[in-house]
Design an enzyme around this catalytic site. Structure first.
Site, PDB file in Angstrom:
ATOM      1  N   LYS A 179      12.687   8.283  12.961  1.00  0.00           N
ATOM      2  CA  LYS A 179      13.220   8.782  11.696  1.00  0.00           C
ATOM      3  C   LYS A 179      14.563   9.486  11.896  1.00  0.00           C
ATOM      4  O   LYS A 179      15.447   9.411  11.037  1.00  0.00           O
ATOM      5  CB  LYS A 179      12.208   9.715  11.027  1.00  0.00           C
ATOM      6  N   SER A 237       0.844  -1.196   0.000  1.00  0.00           N
ATOM      7  CA  SER A 237       0.000   0.000   0.000  1.00  0.00           C
ATOM      8  C   SER A 237       0.876   1.242   0.000  1.00  0.00           C
ATOM      9  O   SER A 237       2.104   1.155   0.128  1.00  0.00           O
ATOM     10  CB  SER A 237      -0.924   0.021   1.232  1.00  0.00           C
ATOM     11  N   SER A 245      11.495  10.301   6.641  1.00  0.00           N
ATOM     12  CA  SER A 245      10.423  11.295   6.689  1.00  0.00           C
ATOM     13  C   SER A 245      11.061  12.660   6.842  1.00  0.00           C
ATOM     14  O   SER A 245      12.177  12.793   7.348  1.00  0.00           O
ATOM     15  CB  SER A 245       9.492  11.020   7.875  1.00  0.00           C
ATOM     16  N   SER A 283      -2.237   9.133   1.519  1.00  0.00           N
ATOM     17  CA  SER A 283      -2.297   7.680   1.692  1.00  0.00           C
ATOM     18  C   SER A 283      -3.133   7.408   2.932  1.00  0.00           C
ATOM     19  O   SER A 283      -3.617   8.334   3.597  1.00  0.00           O
ATOM     20  CB  SER A 283      -0.898   7.079   1.855  1.00  0.00           C
ATOM     21  N   TYR A 312       7.468   8.804  16.590  1.00  0.00           N
ATOM     22  CA  TYR A 312       7.687   8.634  15.148  1.00  0.00           C
ATOM     23  C   TYR A 312       8.878   9.476  14.699  1.00  0.00           C
ATOM     24  O   TYR A 312       9.759   8.991  13.972  1.00  0.00           O
ATOM     25  CB  TYR A 312       6.424   9.044  14.400  1.00  0.00           C
TER      26      TYR A 312
END
Length: 323
Positions: free
Chosen positions: A200, A53, A183, A231, A196
């Site tokens: 990264k 995906s 990211s 997304s 998160y």
């Protein structure tokens, strides 16, 4: 001297306008226009994790269009088969040139066997794209430590472990390319996704070190730093609690300006073709923030603090309604 003043003003205005319409860093934009095209990757064996995906899926389509040999990995085999069929239907690949290889990057015991299967089928791995990952939205003070650990497992330790399994093969061949989907938050922290952002930042450090270590072995390392992309990544994003996800309503409530996934995947393919060390792919204002954080951190920090109040309150309001 008046004409010189006006010329300088016009040049500055022109540069501002040009910068405003860019959706990638300047070197990437140059590479897209004047550099190598993705079709130089034809016949290369490219292994993509997180290919069922989002960005991984659309990168598979980009590479299928130029005739790469693809290895598609993720946990959901049915979705991988769907992506494979789309690659064959719309790209320059055949049944035998696209391999579906189910893989959980956090299950390290699967890595050696997976590498062996790829080499058995294609005999080599030219490019490994560590794309599997998970996002997060939560206030720092609320996050369970187990959530931090889980995010590091999928975003950091999984990709690093898989890379270490593939690396000996590339070193032996004196050729290879490691690509990591990081990211833009790997360049600066933002509120409501501290765990998160930390993962990264960690990948950035790993990759910068690795790039220097394997240079003599003719192995390239590319870090791709996308900004917000259209997304469903927020659907499965972690929260502050173990086993909880944001869900579909978060995509609308917490969303921001996002670039089309197809565009991001195309620029990612350009970065791979040109073996860029690091690229930034994003619309404004996030791309502007990246430049500000890199070259004027004190101003970025001031603006981040000023703008965070509204973002944090919006998250709290969404959370309260959800509860």
């Amino acid at each position: 001297m008046e004409w010189l003043t006006w010329m300088i003003i016009l040049i500055v205005i022109a540069l501002v306008i040009v910068f405003a319409i860019l959706d990638g860093d300047i070197l990437l934009m140059y590479a897209e226009r004047y550099g190598l095209k993705p079709d130089v990757l034809q016949e290369k064996v490219v292994w993509i994790t997180g290919a069922s995906s989002g960005l991984g899926e659309y990168l598979a389509y980009e590479l299928a269009a130029v005739g790469c040999k693809l290895v598609l990995s993720a946990r959901n085999e049915n979705e991988l088969e769907r992506v494979k069929k789309a690659c064959i239907a719309n790209g320059k690949v055949t049944e035998s040139s696209v391999m579906v290889l189910p893989l959980d990057v956090t299950d390290y015991s699967m890595h050696a066997g997976a590498v062996g299967k790829v080499l058995q089928v294609f005999e080599r791995i030219d490019v490994l794209v560590n794309n599997a990952g998970r996002s997060q939205r939560a206030l720092f003070a609320d996050v369970d430590l187990e959530v931090d650990k889980a995010l590091f497992e999928v975003n950091v330790f999984g990709p690093i472990a898989l890379t270490r399994e593939v690396l000996p093969h590339m070193i032996a061949n004196k050729s290879g390319h490691i690509v990591v989907t990081s990211s833009i938050t790997g360049k600066f922290g933002t509120p409501i996704c501290s765990s998160y952002c930390a993962t990264k930042h960690a990948m950035q450090g790993y990759c910068n070190s690795l790039r220097a270590e394997v240079h003599a072995d003719n192995i390239k390392v590319t870090v791709v730093n996308p900004g917000p992309v259209k997304s469903n990544i927020l659907r499965a994003a972690a929260t502050a609690n173990v086993g909880e996800v944001l869900g579909p309503d978060a995509c609308a409530s917490l969303d921001m300006v996002r670039m089309p996934t197809e565009r991001c995947a195309h620029l990612m393919a350009v970065a791979i073709a040109n073996q860029s060390s690091e690229v930034w792919i994003s619309t404004h204002p996030v791309l502007f923030y990246a430049y500000l954080a890199q070259y004027c951190p004190w101003l970025f920090d001031s603006l981040l603090i000023m703008g965070s109040k509204k973002r944090i309150q919006g998250f709290k309001d969404w959370k309260a309604k959800r509860e």
